[in-house]
Design a protein around this motif. Structure first.
Motif: not given
Lengths: 238, 303, 323
Positions: B6, B138-139, B141, B145-146, B150
């Protein structure tokens, strides 16, 4: 295509570098300006090319006043200045330095620009070999050639050369001066050659202008100047 | 591991934006010899313009393009109205020392920053606004899975990469690019080669203005928009430019990424409060150890 | 020279106090703020005007002074007559540190670095919350005038006491600034500004001089910062970046080359919002415009000054006199 300089004076603060100078550089001739260090030779060229603002006088190129024009405008009128110290941009390649000299003609006359750069490379084959090299990696003589090539690619009618022999080996100087001489004789390019090395300069020049402390001491055919032992002894020291 | 990823992706996306900010600073520094402290003021102003257009129902992309054009125009205006007269004035003035010469444009740019912030306050009532992103922030997907990045991160990186490629092509392959490089490296030889240096100067301001606008548009979705909300980015961009070397365009990009990672990792592994301190330390270390930056030229610029 | 400067400084103090007696309490406290800003602007005038260096971090040095005095007052129970000199010393030390790092920087590099410092230093208050009390900060004040003074000139209200204290420190600052500018030190600083290479050839140690300049000017900023905090609160938002920028604006508007310029600039920067407010309230300008008008006008004035008359207001007056 003559350059007429009359009563030109350039001052830096309280110092008068060019002091009421008048002379004429005729078309398709080599005029050399000689004199000791500090005689005002470089300041004279810098004033002609617009880098310095004179305080009075006039510089007529083909009857047109150059004073008040910016350097970039003066080049466009066909007066190219190769300043002292092999002035090239060391961080650019040889090819880029040469291309830079012709940039301002790239829109109007692309075909002629291409042939001009071809001619320049033919004139200095050493540069052709080193096209992709950075100018900073060249030898002193090659850099001087590059500086001249950069000026020539603009197809000037008058070239102002400032001390091309500075710091170069005699053989290289001879070669460069011979090239310039050739250009003048074959293509009719006018040359205003500033030199401290009077013997070399007077050897190729048609007219010689002798400066001392910013003033013209003599303005005569180069042959006469070469022969004048008194002037030589007094101002040139040989 | 996820935390690391991240931090890495967020650092890359942030770094890409800082690279653009640094690029804008370096362009004007090379082209005009000025560090433009008004730069993020310009970005803030044009981002407000974009935001107003979007609020009034225009599409994101129209607003995007108009903001870039406005940024370019603002850059040109600053050169014409302030910096050009300035370079004429203090030639004759008594404040003519090299140190003051470098200082006066800095002060002018700070004045412009104040001016732009006040104007933005008047036009947009100083209200803080959000700013939309064209894609999700947002993250992402993927396959249930996230992901640690983004869609907007990817968008940012892609846009910045595109801009960098175009800029580099422009400088390497076009005559105008060559003229700009030559002028930055040696103004006298450039002039003697017939390059119109005043035009090159204004062009630096124009490109830098557009770049700043882009940075503003990319940074706004992840923060709020207010007249002074982008001041921090300027500091970060300045650090990035110094880290990379103020006179190097590739250096600006590298510096931007370095600063992006530093900030992102400090943010993820320590706390946001340490960011300033980290920037200050990074800046001081670079200035003390390698004052010309990672990719700057060897020539020492002192006065 | 020494004596002449002493007389000038005392004259300044009396003039301010005289003006102060005719003002209402609000304007008295505004005048105190102007004096505090004046001390801080002196630090910029000395730094930029005399040595050619630019610092956007004077607000951060003010913060150092403010926190130093607040911590001394609260932890050691000292009064401001001791706390302020301590603050001056601490900020001089901070200036020494800054000078060591900044001595080799100049122009835009220094400007950018000091701007980063201006942002980073106040944020330390949040970072080390246990010592510096975070965003909330410390509350301190000028206290009240001592009983003997009340006996001599009658009851001294808070605003007047604040003015008296600031006048005393401003006078001291002015006296030192005058001496610095008119002595050998000042001349060597200016030599540094105009020709640093020539100065080094004449035996001025450029690096050491620069560090010394930073130290001395930081002491001024620290004094101003301590006084600025005593108005009520010492917290990061009191010493925001905008403070640094206001100081620079004041210095430039008034005239970066001389001390009278610092005073003119400080008065403008402090009173301008009041003056604009007086005009706009009469003209019923909408608040969204009047709120930002002072910022707009200062920005405009700053740009106009550097473009039209880089010597500032006092500079252009000076210039005309000599024509």
């Amino acid at each position: 295509m003559t350059l007429e300089i009359s009563h030109l004076t350039t001052q830096f603060g309280s110092v008068t570098a060019v002091d009421d100078i008048s002379f004429t550089a005729k078309a398709s001739e080599i005029t050399t300006v000689i004199g000791a260090n500090g005689a005002g030779k470089s300041s004279l060229l810098r004033t002609i090319s617009g880098l310095e603002k004179p305080s009075s006088g006039s510089i007529k190129w083909n009857g047109r006043e150059l004073i008040g024009l910016k350097p970039e405008a003066i080049v466009r009128l066909g007066v190219a200045h190769v300043p002292e110290g092999h002035a090239v941009i060391s961080e650019l390649t040889v090819a880029e330095n040469i291309a830079m000299g012709g940039l301002f003609r790239r829109r109007k006359n692309r075909a002629d620009l291409e042939s001009a750069s071809k001619e320049v490379y033919e004139l200095f084959p050493r540069l052709e070999e080193r096209r992709k090299q950075l100018a900073g990696t060249l030898s002193g003589g090659e850099r001087q050639m590059l500086a001249i090539a950069r000026a020539l690619v603009a197809r000037p009618q008058l070239i102002l050369l400032d001390e091309p022999s500075l710091g170069l080996a005699p053989l290289v100087v001879e070669q460069i001066i011979a090239t310039v001489n050739d250009l003048c004789r074959k293509t009719g390019l006018s040359v205003l050659l500033v030199e401290q090395n009077a013997i070399t300069a007077l050897g190729v020049a048609d007219q010689g202008v002798l400066l001392s402390l910013g003033k013209v001491v003599a303005d005569r055919p180069a042959k006469e100047l070469r022969a004048d032992a008194t002037l030589r002894a007094a101002y040139l020291g040989y | 591991m996820n935390l690391f990823l991240s931090a890495f992706f967020s650092g890359t996306a942030r770094g890409a934006i800082y690279a653009i900010v640094a690029l804008g600073l370096v362009l004007v520094w090379r082209g005009a010899g000025i560090i433009n402290f008004a730069q993020m003021g310009q970005a803030m102003f044009t981002t407000y313009i974009a935001s107003t257009l979007i609020i009034s129902g225009k599409s994101y992309w129209l607003a995007f393009v108009i903001a870039l054009i406005a940024g370019a125009m603002l850059g040109a205006l600053i050169d014409i109205l302030v910096m050009r007269p300035l370079s004429r004035v203090h030639r004759a003035e008594a404040l003519n020392s090299p140190a003051m010469k470098a200082t006066i444009p800095v002060i002018a740019s700070l004045g412009i920053l104040g001016l732009l912030q006040a104007l933005a306050g008047m036009f947009w009532v100083g209200q803080e606004r959000g700013f939309p992103a064209p894609v999700a922030i947002e993250g992402l997907i993927v396959a249930g899975r996230k992901m640690p990045f983004t869609a907007f991160d990817i968008f940012t990186i892609a846009i910045v990469a595109l801009v960098l490629v175009l800029t580099s092509l422009f400088f390497r392959k076009t005559g105008t690019g060559l003229a700009m490089r030559a002028t930055a490296l040696n103004q006298e030889v450039a002039k003697l080669s017939g390059i119109r240096t005043t035009q090159v100067r204004i062009l630096s301001w124009i490109i830098s203005g557009a770049a700043s606008s882009l940075a503003g548009l990319l940074i706004a979705p992840s923060s709020i928009l207010s007249p002074s909300s982008l001041d921090l980015i300027l500091i970060i961009g300045f650090t990035a430019a110094v880290v990379g070397g103020l006179d190097s365009l590739p250096g600006a990009v590298l510096g931007g990424l370095i600063v992006g990672y530093v900030i992102s990792f400090v943010n993820f592994y320590r706390s946001p409060e340490d960011i300033f301190l980290a920037i200050l330390i990074l800046l001081l270390v670079v200035l003390l150890v390698r004052p010309n930056g990672v990719m700057g030229s060897k020539q020492v610029r002192r006065v | 020279m020494f004596k002449k400067n002493m007389i000038r400084a005392l004259f300044f103090a009396i003039a301010i106090l005289l003006v102060g007696t005719f003002l209402d309490p609000y304007n008295q406290s505004q005048l105190s703020v102007a004096l505090i800003i004046f001390i801080a602007v002196l630090s910029i005038t000395l730094l930029t005007g005399a040595s050619g260096q630019i610092s956007l971090g004077q607000g951060a040095l003010m913060a150092v002074g403010g926190y130093a005095s607040a911590l001394t007052i609260l932890n050691f129970n000292l009064n401001l007559w001791l706390a302020i000199p301590i603050a001056v010393l601490v900020s001089a030390l901070a200036g020494l540190l800054l000078g060591v790092t900044a001595a080799r920087l100049s122009g835009p590099y220094l400007a950018g670095t000091t701007l980063v410092i201006a942002l980073a230093i106040p944020s330390l208050a949040n970072r080390f919350e246990s010592v510096f009390a975070g965003e909330i900060g410390f509350s301190v004040d000028f206290g009240s005038s001592p009983a003997w003074l009340n006996k001599v000139i009658g009851d001294v209200p808070v605003e007047k006491w604040q003015l008296i204290v600031t006048v005393i420190f401003a006078t001291i600052a002015l006296f030192f600034a005058l001496n610095i500018l008119n002595t050998r030190t000042g001349r060597s600083w200016r030599a540094l500004r105009d020709h640093d290479i020539a100065a080094s050839l004449q035996g001025v140690n450029v690096g050491r001089s620069r560090i010394f300049i930073f130290m001395v000017t930081s002491a001024f900023a620290g004094m101003a910062g301590a006084l600025y905090g005593l108005r009520g609160i010492v917290s990061p938002s009191v010493y925001a970046v905008s403070l640094s920028l206001s100081l620079l604006t004041a210095a430039i508007l008034g005239g970066i080359r001389n001390i009278s310029g610092a005073m003119i600039g400080s008065i403008i920067i402090v009173f301008l919002p009041d003056w604009i407010g007086a005009v706009t309230s009469r003209l019923s300008v909408p608040t969204r415009i009047s709120d930002y008008l002072p910022a707009l006008i200062t920005g405009l004035l700053l740009v106009a000054t550097v473009v039209l008359s880089p010597g500032g207001l006092s500079g252009s007056i000076h210039h005309k006199k000599h024509k």
